[in-house]
Design a protein around this motif. Structure first.
Motif, short mmCIF file in Angstrom:
data_model
loop_
_atom_site.label_atom_id
_atom_site.label_comp_id
_atom_site.label_asym_id
_atom_site.label_seq_id
_atom_site.Cartn_x
_atom_site.Cartn_y
_atom_site.Cartn_z
N MET A 1 55.05 -69.46 -78.76
CA MET A 1 54.14 -69.36 -79.90
C MET A 1 52.85 -68.89 -79.20
SD MET A 1 55.76 -70.06 -82.53
CE MET A 1 54.27 -69.33 -83.25
N GLY A 2 52.04 -68.12 -80.00
CA GLY A 2 50.95 -67.63 -79.28
C GLY A 2 50.98 -66.46 -78.44
N ALA A 3 51.77 -65.78 -78.31
CA ALA A 3 52.36 -64.78 -77.08
C ALA A 3 51.45 -63.56 -77.18
CB ALA A 3 53.69 -64.39 -77.25
N SER A 4 50.73 -63.59 -78.34
CA SER A 4 49.89 -62.26 -78.11
C SER A 4 48.28 -62.61 -77.78
CB SER A 4 49.69 -61.53 -79.48
OG SER A 4 49.19 -62.39 -80.42
N GLY A 5 48.22 -63.91 -77.57
CA GLY A 5 46.55 -64.23 -77.41
C GLY A 5 46.74 -64.32 -75.87
N PHE A 6 45.33 -64.60 -75.32
CA PHE A 6 44.87 -64.51 -74.06
C PHE A 6 45.90 -65.20 -72.92
CE2 PHE A 6 42.61 -65.61 -70.22
CZ PHE A 6 42.28 -64.45 -69.47
N ILE A 7 46.16 -66.61 -73.21
CA ILE A 7 47.01 -67.20 -72.10
C ILE A 7 48.49 -66.89 -72.56
CG2 ILE A 7 47.90 -69.73 -71.98
CD1 ILE A 7 45.26 -70.61 -72.83
N GLY A 8 48.98 -66.83 -73.79
CA GLY A 8 50.39 -66.46 -74.08
C GLY A 8 50.78 -65.06 -73.45
N ARG A 9 49.93 -64.00 -73.50
CA ARG A 9 50.11 -62.82 -73.31
C ARG A 9 50.49 -62.75 -71.66
NH1 ARG A 9 45.17 -60.76 -75.31
NH2 ARG A 9 43.77 -60.17 -73.63
N HIS A 10 49.61 -63.45 -71.14
CA HIS A 10 49.50 -63.34 -69.39
C HIS A 10 50.76 -64.31 -68.91
CE1 HIS A 10 45.40 -61.95 -69.98
NE2 HIS A 10 45.76 -61.09 -68.97
N LEU A 11 50.76 -65.32 -69.52
CA LEU A 11 52.04 -66.25 -69.33
C LEU A 11 53.42 -65.42 -69.40
CD1 LEU A 11 53.33 -68.80 -68.45
CD2 LEU A 11 53.17 -69.79 -70.73
N ALA A 12 53.65 -64.83 -70.64
CA ALA A 12 54.73 -64.15 -70.89
C ALA A 12 55.06 -62.95 -69.86
CB ALA A 12 54.81 -63.52 -72.34
N ALA A 13 53.96 -62.18 -69.58
CA ALA A 13 54.03 -61.21 -68.77
C ALA A 13 54.53 -61.67 -67.23
CB ALA A 13 52.78 -60.30 -68.57
N ARG A 14 53.94 -62.89 -66.84
CA ARG A 14 54.35 -63.36 -65.46
C ARG A 14 55.87 -63.67 -65.44
NH1 ARG A 14 51.59 -65.48 -61.07
NH2 ARG A 14 53.29 -66.05 -59.58
N LEU A 15 56.16 -64.39 -66.73
CA LEU A 15 57.58 -64.76 -66.58
C LEU A 15 58.53 -63.76 -66.72
CD1 LEU A 15 57.05 -67.78 -69.29
CD2 LEU A 15 57.33 -68.12 -66.95
N VAL A 16 58.23 -62.80 -67.44
CA VAL A 16 58.85 -61.49 -67.41
C VAL A 16 59.04 -60.90 -66.10
CG1 VAL A 16 59.31 -58.95 -68.04
CG2 VAL A 16 58.96 -60.98 -69.76
#
Length: 131
Positions: A1-16
Motif C-alpha cells: 500500500m502506498g507504492a506511489s508515495g515517496f517511501i513506497g516507490r523507493h522501497l518497491a524499486a529497491r526490492l525489485v
C-alpha cells in the motif's frame, strides 16, 4: 500500500532491484505501472476496501508493507490510516501472511494532539495486538 508515495516507490524499486517479486497496490494502478519497472500493479482503496476485498489479492503473498499516508486532508485520516489498514491487517492474518510492516509516524499515539497521529496509532495498536 502506498507504492506511489515517496517511501513506497523507493522501497518497491529497491526490492525489485534485489530480485523480490513486488506487487504495488494503490488507487491508480496505471500510475503505479510506471514505477518500479518489474512490479505488478493492482488497484485497491484503503478508504473503501474491507478485509474480504483483500483475500484474493493476498494469495501467494509472503509479506505486506503498508506505506500509505494521507497528508493535509483530515477528513480521510481514519479511513486511510486506521480503518483501511486494520482491514488489511485482519485479511493478512486470515490469509496467513505473517510478515506485515506498518510505516507509521513519529508521534503516533492515541492521546496525540493531531488527528493524523491518532489515526496512525490506531492501526499501529491493532497490528501490535494492543487495540
Amino acid at each position: 500500500m502506498g507504492a506511489s508515495g515517496f517511501i513506497g516507490r523507493h522501497l518497491a524499486a529497491r526490492l525489485v532491484a534485489e530480485g523480490v517479486c513486488v506487487t504495488a497496490a494503490g488507487r491508480a494502478p496505471d500510475h503505479l505501472r510506471r514505477y518500479p519497472p518489474g512490479a505488478v500493479a493492482i488497484r485497491c482503496d484503503l478508504a473503501a476496501d474491507r478485509a474480504e476485498d483483500w483475500y484474493e489479492r493476498l494469495a501467494g503473498v509472503d509479506a505486506v508493507v503498508n506505506c500509505a499516508g494521507l497528508f493535509g486532508d483530515d477528513r480521510g485520516y481514519s479511513n486511510v490510516h486506521s480503518d483501511g489498514p486494520i482491514a488489511l491487517f485482519d485479511a493478512c492474518r486470515a490469509a496467513g501472511v505473517s510478515r506485515v510492516i506498518q510505516i507509521s509516524a513519529l508521534g503516533a499515539a492515541t492521546a496525540a494532539a493531531s488527528a493524523y497521529h491518532r489515526s496512525k496509532a490506531a492501526a499501529d495498536d491493532h497490528l501490535a495486538g494492543t487495540a
